[in-house]
Design an enzyme around this catalytic site. Sequence first.
Site, PDB file in Angstrom:
ATOM      1  CD  GLU A  96      -2.864  -1.348   2.256  1.00 14.28           C
ATOM      2  OE1 GLU A  96      -3.755  -2.187   2.112  1.00 14.28           O
ATOM      3  OE2 GLU A  96      -2.773  -0.619   3.259  1.00 14.28           O
ATOM      4  CB  CYS A 109       3.282   7.233   3.239  1.00 13.65           C
ATOM      5  SG  CYS A 109       3.842   6.072   4.454  1.00 13.65           S
ATOM      6  CB  CYS A 116       7.838  -5.489   8.183  1.00  9.33           C
ATOM      7  SG  CYS A 116       9.272  -4.674   8.939  1.00  9.33           S
ATOM      8  CB  CYS A 120       7.484  -2.914  15.643  1.00 13.75           C
ATOM      9  SG  CYS A 120       9.147  -2.540  15.032  1.00 13.75           S
ATOM     10  CB  CYS A 123       3.952  -2.025  13.337  1.00 12.47           C
ATOM     11  SG  CYS A 123       3.888  -1.714  11.565  1.00 12.47           S
ATOM     12  N   GLY A 170       7.293  -2.166   5.629  1.00  9.88           N
ATOM     13  CA  GLY A 170       8.666  -2.643   5.500  1.00  9.88           C
ATOM     14  C   GLY A 170       9.705  -1.791   6.182  1.00  9.88           C
ATOM     15  CD  GLU A 171      14.144  -0.586   8.850  1.00 10.99           C
ATOM     16  OE1 GLU A 171      13.271  -0.163   9.625  1.00 10.99           O
ATOM     17  OE2 GLU A 171      15.053   0.133   8.402  1.00 10.99           O
ATOM     18  CB  SER A 202      10.881   6.144   8.570  1.00 15.00           C
ATOM     19  OG  SER A 202      10.531   5.817   9.889  1.00 15.00           O
ATOM     20  CB  SER A 224      10.715   3.838  14.333  1.00 12.32           C
ATOM     21  OG  SER A 224      10.099   4.265  13.145  1.00 12.32           O
ATOM     22  CG  LEU A 225      13.545   6.560  20.560  1.00 16.60           C
ATOM     23  CD1 LEU A 225      14.835   5.794  20.335  1.00 16.60           C
ATOM     24  CD2 LEU A 225      13.860   7.943  21.149  1.00 16.60           C
ATOM     25  CG  HIS A 226       8.184   3.718  18.483  1.00 17.67           C
ATOM     26  ND1 HIS A 226       7.409   4.724  17.940  1.00 17.67           N
ATOM     27  CD2 HIS A 226       8.696   3.033  17.422  1.00 17.67           C
ATOM     28  CE1 HIS A 226       7.436   4.638  16.630  1.00 17.67           C
ATOM     29  NE2 HIS A 226       8.215   3.636  16.284  1.00 17.67           N
ATOM     30  CG  ASN A 302      -3.145   5.589  13.607  1.00 15.44           C
ATOM     31  OD1 ASN A 302      -4.011   6.381  13.970  1.00 15.44           O
ATOM     32  ND2 ASN A 302      -2.053   5.970  12.993  1.00 15.44           N
ATOM     33  CB  CYS A 345       1.201   5.754  11.113  1.00 18.73           C
ATOM     34  SG  CYS A 345       1.703   7.319  10.569  1.00 18.73           S
TER      35      CYS A 345
HETATM   36  N1  SAH Z   1      10.274   0.215   9.361  1.00 12.25           N
HETATM   37  C1  SAH Z   1      10.354   1.644   9.292  1.00 12.25           C
HETATM   38  C2  SAH Z   1       9.289   2.274   8.425  1.00 12.25           C
HETATM   39  C3  SAH Z   1       7.865   1.794   8.574  1.00 12.25           C
HETATM   40  S1  SAH Z   1       6.958   2.269   9.987  1.00 12.25           S
HETATM   41  C4  SAH Z   1      10.334   2.228  10.672  1.00 12.25           C
HETATM   42  O1  SAH Z   1      10.181   1.481  11.629  1.00 12.25           O
HETATM   43  O2  SAH Z   1      10.535   3.422  10.814  1.00 12.25           O
HETATM   44  C5  SAH Z   1       6.798   3.963   9.897  1.00 12.25           C
HETATM   45  C6  SAH Z   1       6.178   4.545  11.154  1.00 12.25           C
HETATM   46  O3  SAH Z   1       4.846   4.044  11.337  1.00 12.25           O
HETATM   47  C7  SAH Z   1       6.908   4.149  12.444  1.00 12.25           C
HETATM   48  O4  SAH Z   1       7.713   5.154  12.905  1.00 12.25           O
HETATM   49  C8  SAH Z   1       5.800   4.026  13.439  1.00 12.25           C
HETATM   50  O5  SAH Z   1       5.826   5.139  14.283  1.00 12.25           O
HETATM   51  C9  SAH Z   1       4.541   4.155  12.700  1.00 12.25           C
HETATM   52  N2  SAH Z   1       3.604   3.169  13.168  1.00 12.25           N
HETATM   53  C10 SAH Z   1       3.655   1.832  13.031  1.00 12.25           C
HETATM   54  N3  SAH Z   1       2.552   1.276  13.576  1.00 12.25           N
HETATM   55  C11 SAH Z   1       1.813   2.279  14.061  1.00 12.25           C
HETATM   56  C12 SAH Z   1       0.553   2.349  14.702  1.00 12.25           C
HETATM   57  N4  SAH Z   1      -0.170   1.249  14.926  1.00 12.25           N
HETATM   58  N5  SAH Z   1       0.101   3.551  15.060  1.00 12.25           N
HETATM   59  C13 SAH Z   1       0.808   4.666  14.804  1.00 12.25           C
HETATM   60  N6  SAH Z   1       1.972   4.673  14.179  1.00 12.25           N
HETATM   61  C14 SAH Z   1       2.483   3.486  13.814  1.00 12.25           C
END
Ligand code: SAH
Length: 375
Positions: A96, A109, A116, A120, A123, A170-171, A202, A224-226, A302, A345
């Site tokens: 997508e 995007c 992937c 995580c 995600c 994907g990464e 990212s 993507s720190l989180h 989300n 996202c």
């Molecule tokens: N693999 C890469 C790129 C894909 S994810 C990475 O990890 O950066 C891109 C962004 O989507 C991540 O930074 C993450 O913050 C966001 N993301 C993934 N799942 C999400 C969710 N359920 N809600 C909000 N943001 C999310």
Amino acid sequence: MSTAAAKVNLLGLSKPKLEAFFESIGEKKFRATQVMKWIHQAGVDSFDDMTNVSKALRAKLEAIAEIREPEVVLEDISSDGTRKWVIRMEGGSSVETVLIPDGERKTLCVSSQVGCSLNCSFCSTGKQGFNRNLTAAEIIGQLRVAIKSFGPFEPKDPRRVTNVVLMGMGEPLMNFEPVVDAMSLMMEDNAYGLSKRRVTLSTAGLVPAIDQLGEVSDVSLALSLHAPNDELRNELVPLNKRYPISELMAATRRYLDRCNDKRVATVEYTLIDGVNDRPEHAHELVALLRDLPCKLNLIPFNPFPNSGYRRAKKAAIEQFRSITTRGGVITTVRSTRGDDIDAACGQLVGQVDDRTRRSQKYIPVKQDLSAAGPG
Ligand code: SAH
């Protein structure tokens, strides 16, 4: 029985690779620039349309090469103007791509893999497992498809795509060369001509590949720190067990130093109710980011079916933002866009024929997403 050799798809070839291709067939290098303009600035799909290329060369190209774009199987437009495409890749999988309009800025995007492998916990792409890397043609093809959807091909029309982020499925750093080639086409003057500040990769933090990227590219970087500490980040981003936060911070600093133009990284932090959204997390984050030239982007989680997480409450998001801002970190909160078409996202799923079998351990149920979180 002999089978015809597969044609070379010129769509994904970076300028140096296209030049090498022409040299390999006994043609002059400058043909690369000509053909590149036809493909990426005029949007043609057939060598016959390349009127400044001789008939003989066109016929030669026709026999050995092609311009093949991935196929759009669905286009959806959200009530807020966000557009989503489901794009079918060779082999039947789909990914997508989402275009998010925000005033003058139109951000595309783009996905880099089918599924992937990083898993995580928050995600939905990760829950589907992994099938394969996209080719450079399939990555740049997403930009071409988005531009085409507005009518006659005009890649530099500012009403179409002004920014690209590799934040889809994907990464990107696990698919290094195709991603770098596609990004170089995005920034190439003879193709899409986007500035390096408008192309953002990212990553979940593949440390050696961040250093490798610094050697060949100077695109903008998002992390993507989180989580502000390893204990929590290990839970949310399993890759952290291999490359802990301190190493990620150091690699990011090296990358920014190399850009040598006062560049800042974007730090992405998805806010999940009761998991990483407390004031102490915000304070810890301020301390962590003190020495990193960066801006912080807070992303309200989300929801997706069976995620087991909820979006942080409005008050918690506000409090988090106010702590990091007071702590001197430039902070924005990403507004949720396109969630009525599952384009937000972390909601991108496509169709992944999972080779890891991870998805079999995870059985999504259809449910009303609007009821799944506080919204
Ligand atoms: N693999 C890469 C790129 C894909 S994810 C990475 O990890 O950066 C891109 C962004 O989507 C991540 O930074 C993450 O913050 C966001 N993301 C993934 N799942 C999400 C969710 N359920 N809600 C909000 N943001 C999310």
